[in-house]
Design a protein around this motif. Structure first.
Motif, PDB file in Angstrom:
ATOM      1  N   ILE A 185      19.327 -10.645  36.233  1.00 18.95           N
ATOM      2  CA  ILE A 185      18.121 -11.140  35.551  1.00 18.95           C
ATOM      3  C   ILE A 185      18.597 -11.969  34.354  1.00 18.95           C
ATOM      4  CG2 ILE A 185      16.556  -9.329  36.341  1.00 18.95           C
ATOM      5  CD1 ILE A 185      16.687  -8.050  33.622  1.00 18.95           C
ATOM      6  N   PRO A 186      17.904 -13.077  34.054  1.00 22.91           N
ATOM      7  CA  PRO A 186      18.419 -13.969  33.002  1.00 22.91           C
ATOM      8  C   PRO A 186      18.501 -13.319  31.629  1.00 22.91           C
ATOM      9  CG  PRO A 186      16.813 -15.123  34.372  1.00 22.91           C
ATOM     10  CD  PRO A 186      16.755 -13.679  34.775  1.00 22.91           C
ATOM     11  N   ASP A 187      17.610 -12.365  31.331  1.00 22.19           N
ATOM     12  CA  ASP A 187      17.658 -11.720  30.010  1.00 22.19           C
ATOM     13  C   ASP A 187      17.369 -10.237  30.172  1.00 22.19           C
ATOM     14  OD1 ASP A 187      17.121 -10.725  27.413  1.00 22.19           O
ATOM     15  OD2 ASP A 187      16.708 -12.775  26.738  1.00 22.19           O
ATOM     16  N   MET A 188      18.373  -9.415  29.846  1.00 17.88           N
ATOM     17  CA  MET A 188      18.249  -7.964  30.006  1.00 17.88           C
ATOM     18  C   MET A 188      17.178  -7.371  29.082  1.00 17.88           C
ATOM     19  SD  MET A 188      19.466  -5.950  32.090  1.00 17.88           S
ATOM     20  CE  MET A 188      20.937  -5.319  32.808  1.00 17.88           C
ATOM     21  N   GLU A 189      16.809  -8.129  28.047  1.00 16.90           N
ATOM     22  CA  GLU A 189      15.798  -7.634  27.091  1.00 16.90           C
ATOM     23  C   GLU A 189      14.371  -7.830  27.621  1.00 16.90           C
ATOM     24  OE1 GLU A 189      16.646  -6.090  24.171  1.00 16.90           O
ATOM     25  OE2 GLU A 189      18.641  -6.286  25.054  1.00 16.90           O
ATOM     26  N   ALA A 190      14.236  -8.493  28.775  1.00 17.34           N
ATOM     27  CA  ALA A 190      12.894  -8.748  29.311  1.00 17.34           C
ATOM     28  C   ALA A 190      12.334  -7.447  29.893  1.00 17.34           C
ATOM     29  CB  ALA A 190      12.942  -9.850  30.374  1.00 17.34           C
ATOM     30  N   GLY A 191      11.689  -6.669  29.041  1.00 20.51           N
ATOM     31  CA  GLY A 191      11.147  -5.368  29.462  1.00 20.51           C
ATOM     32  C   GLY A 191       9.691  -5.499  29.855  1.00 20.51           C
ATOM     33  N   CYS A 192       8.985  -4.365  29.872  1.00 22.81           N
ATOM     34  CA  CYS A 192       7.567  -4.376  30.265  1.00 22.81           C
ATOM     35  C   CYS A 192       6.870  -3.294  29.449  1.00 22.81           C
ATOM     36  CB  CYS A 192       7.454  -4.088  31.758  1.00 22.81           C
ATOM     37  SG  CYS A 192       5.762  -3.760  32.308  1.00 22.81           S
ATOM     38  N   SER A 193       5.840  -3.680  28.705  1.00 22.12           N
ATOM     39  CA  SER A 193       5.149  -2.715  27.841  1.00 22.12           C
ATOM     40  C   SER A 193       4.499  -1.601  28.667  1.00 22.12           C
ATOM     41  CB  SER A 193       4.089  -3.426  26.999  1.00 22.12           C
ATOM     42  OG  SER A 193       3.183  -4.106  27.834  1.00 22.12           O
ATOM     43  N   LEU A 194       4.092  -1.941  29.873  1.00 22.86           N
ATOM     44  CA  LEU A 194       3.452  -0.947  30.738  1.00 22.86           C
ATOM     45  C   LEU A 194       4.482   0.084  31.224  1.00 22.86           C
ATOM     46  CD1 LEU A 194       0.947  -0.023  32.193  1.00 22.86           C
ATOM     47  CD2 LEU A 194       1.208  -1.938  33.773  1.00 22.86           C
ATOM     48  N   ALA A 195       5.636  -0.399  31.678  1.00 21.77           N
ATOM     49  CA  ALA A 195       6.696   0.535  32.082  1.00 21.77           C
ATOM     50  C   ALA A 195       7.114   1.396  30.893  1.00 21.77           C
ATOM     51  CB  ALA A 195       7.879  -0.238  32.655  1.00 21.77           C
ATOM     52  N   ASP A 196       7.175   0.775  29.703  1.00 19.77           N
ATOM     53  CA  ASP A 196       7.561   1.528  28.494  1.00 19.77           C
ATOM     54  C   ASP A 196       6.517   2.577  28.111  1.00 19.77           C
ATOM     55  OD1 ASP A 196       9.804  -0.009  28.335  1.00 19.77           O
ATOM     56  OD2 ASP A 196       9.111  -1.268  26.669  1.00 19.77           O
ATOM     57  N   CYS A 229      -0.885  -2.432  29.700  1.00 16.74           N
ATOM     58  CA  CYS A 229      -0.076  -3.642  29.493  1.00 16.74           C
ATOM     59  C   CYS A 229      -0.551  -4.310  28.207  1.00 16.74           C
ATOM     60  CB  CYS A 229      -0.259  -4.567  30.693  1.00 16.74           C
ATOM     61  SG  CYS A 229       0.063  -6.307  30.329  1.00 16.74           S
ATOM     62  N   HIS A 230       0.354  -4.644  27.316  1.00 13.83           N
ATOM     63  CA  HIS A 230      -0.051  -5.171  26.001  1.00 13.83           C
ATOM     64  C   HIS A 230      -0.767  -6.513  26.113  1.00 13.83           C
ATOM     65  CE1 HIS A 230       3.514  -7.601  26.528  1.00 13.83           C
ATOM     66  NE2 HIS A 230       3.352  -8.207  25.375  1.00 13.83           N
ATOM     67  N   VAL A 231      -0.509  -7.273  27.180  1.00 21.34           N
ATOM     68  CA  VAL A 231      -1.197  -8.558  27.340  1.00 21.34           C
ATOM     69  C   VAL A 231      -2.644  -8.327  27.810  1.00 21.34           C
ATOM     70  CG1 VAL A 231      -1.254 -10.712  28.666  1.00 21.34           C
ATOM     71  CG2 VAL A 231       0.926  -9.823  27.837  1.00 21.34           C
ATOM     72  N   HIS A 232      -2.802  -7.549  28.871  1.00 24.02           N
ATOM     73  CA  HIS A 232      -4.143  -7.371  29.447  1.00 24.02           C
ATOM     74  C   HIS A 232      -5.075  -6.553  28.552  1.00 24.02           C
ATOM     75  CE1 HIS A 232      -1.895  -8.782  32.977  1.00 24.02           C
ATOM     76  NE2 HIS A 232      -3.053  -9.321  33.311  1.00 24.02           N
ATOM     77  N   GLU A 233      -4.503  -5.701  27.705  1.00 25.52           N
ATOM     78  CA  GLU A 233      -5.313  -4.905  26.772  1.00 25.52           C
ATOM     79  C   GLU A 233      -5.945  -5.773  25.697  1.00 25.52           C
ATOM     80  OE1 GLU A 233      -6.012  -1.491  27.643  1.00 25.52           O
ATOM     81  OE2 GLU A 233      -5.334  -0.960  25.643  1.00 25.52           O
ATOM     82  N   GLN A 234      -5.344  -6.942  25.469  1.00 21.37           N
ATOM     83  CA  GLN A 234      -5.687  -7.756  24.297  1.00 21.37           C
ATOM     84  C   GLN A 234      -6.840  -8.731  24.487  1.00 21.37           C
ATOM     85  OE1 GLN A 234      -4.533  -8.347  21.119  1.00 21.37           O
ATOM     86  NE2 GLN A 234      -3.532  -6.357  21.294  1.00 21.37           N
ATOM     87  N   PHE A 235      -7.289  -8.929  25.732  1.00 22.86           N
ATOM     88  CA  PHE A 235      -8.290  -9.979  25.932  1.00 22.86           C
ATOM     89  C   PHE A 235      -9.565  -9.671  25.164  1.00 22.86           C
ATOM     90  CE2 PHE A 235      -5.795 -10.754  29.901  1.00 22.86           C
ATOM     91  CZ  PHE A 235      -5.327 -11.985  29.500  1.00 22.86           C
ATOM     92  N   SER A 236     -10.097 -10.717  24.541  1.00 26.67           N
ATOM     93  CA  SER A 236     -11.276 -10.547  23.694  1.00 26.67           C
ATOM     94  C   SER A 236     -12.549 -10.789  24.494  1.00 26.67           C
ATOM     95  CB  SER A 236     -11.187 -11.537  22.527  1.00 26.67           C
ATOM     96  OG  SER A 236     -12.447 -11.721  21.959  1.00 26.67           O
TER      97      SER A 236
END
Ligand code: 13P
Length: 309
Positions: A79-90, A172-179
């Motif tokens: 994977i190009p960046d090992m830091e690419a995690g997932c808030s949902l998995a976390d 998921c931090h992205v989907h939780e944020q929609f206004s």
């Protein structure tokens, strides 16, 4: 290195090393454009399972690389960046999830693919947003089910299947944020637009949506629909394919609650860049490695998913 040269080098290395580049719809446009295949979480797993490439480069987040390695253990998975995690998995630490599962004997454990290999190893069947309803519909009606980690997807699946699955409280931090407020304002500006939403969004967003589905389903729907304008509630990377496949249609991303920009981006997905992709192909690192015993346990619920899809 300049962009043009980077692209040439990536193409040269891909062919010399017999590598396949897989990208999720949430990747930046230029990462999608250079990939051999662009797809949703289910398609990425299916391609990883059947590829005859020697190297799989997974342009997505860490759990997608893990899933590819679990399915193709003898291939090199990068994977190009090992830091690419997932808030949902976390949001689903394995030690806490294990206690939750132990506290509910007799339950079938269904996990969203957005989980670590360790959580998959505690799971009976993995699902993605594309196949979750189809798979859960195949389980006996009276089966007691734990569903994790996305409570929004779990709520949605409960509502469309009539189940009462016990939900893990992750998101998921992205989907939780929609206004909702900003979405309703967009509907006033674009009264003819269809609202299309990913099931990881909160219920308050899903109930105003005209269509709910995975990234692949949203893309298919936008292409099939006679509507010309779409208000899109998912990570804005998907707009790249929506616009490419539907140049005569307009796609408007729903903004998050707390942003001055008009889009909603996953900062983990966007860690992957062309430069990192080039370096990862050149140096064959960072590589996803999985303990063989863990892999043996984690592969079963993924294979069950692929069979039931
Ligand atoms: P799909 O790829 O199943 O649409 O889900 C999106 C996602 O959660 C990626 O992390």
């Amino acid at each position: 290195m300049e962009r043009k040269q980077l692209i040439e080098e990536i193409n040269r290395l891909r062919s010399e090393k017999n590598a396949v580049i897989l990208a999720h719809y949430y990747q930046m446009g230029e990462m999608q454009d250079i990939a051999d295949h662009v797809g949703d979480s289910l398609a990425l797993a299916q391609w990883a399972a059947k590829t005859d490439a020697d190297i799989i480069v997974l342009c997505g987040v860490h759990f997608m690389g893990e899933t590819a390695k679990i399915l193709s253990p003898y291939k090199k998975v990068l994977i190009p960046d090992m830091e690419a995690g997932c808030s949902l998995a976390d949001s689903c630490p394995v030690n806490v999830f294990e206690k939750f599962v132990q506290a509910h004997p007799g339950y079938t454990v269904v996990s969203y693919v957005n989980t670590t290999a360790a959580v998959k190893a505690l799971t009976d069947v993995v699902v993605t947003s594309t196949n979750s309803k189809k798979i859960i519909d195949q389980l006996p009606k009276d089966e007691k089910i734990i569903f994790g980690p996305d409570r929004n997807l779990g709520d949605y699946i409960n509502s469309v299947t009539g189940r009462n699955m016990l939900l893990w409280d992750g998101a998921c931090h992205v989907h939780e944020q929609f206004s909702l407020e900003k979405l309703l304002k967009l509907k006033e500006v674009y009264p003819q637009a269809e609202v299309i939403a990913h099931p990881e969004c909160k219920t308050q967003i899903l109930i105003v949506a005209d269509f709910v589905g995975s990234t692949q389903a949203m893309l298919n729907h936008a292409t099939k629909s006679s509507a010309k304008e779409f208000i899109v509630a998912t990570e804005s990377g998907i707009l790249h394919q929506m616009e490419a496949q539907n140049p005569d249609k307009i796609f408007i991303p729903v903004p998050p609650n707390d942003s001055s920009c008009g889009c909603n981006e996953c900062n983990f997905m966007r860690l992957n860049t062309l430069e990192k992709l080039y370096l990862c192909l050149r140096d064959e690192t960072p590589e996803i490695l999985i303990d063989p015993q863990l892999r043996e346990r984690a592969v079963k619920p993924i294979l069950r998913m692929l069979e039931m899809s």
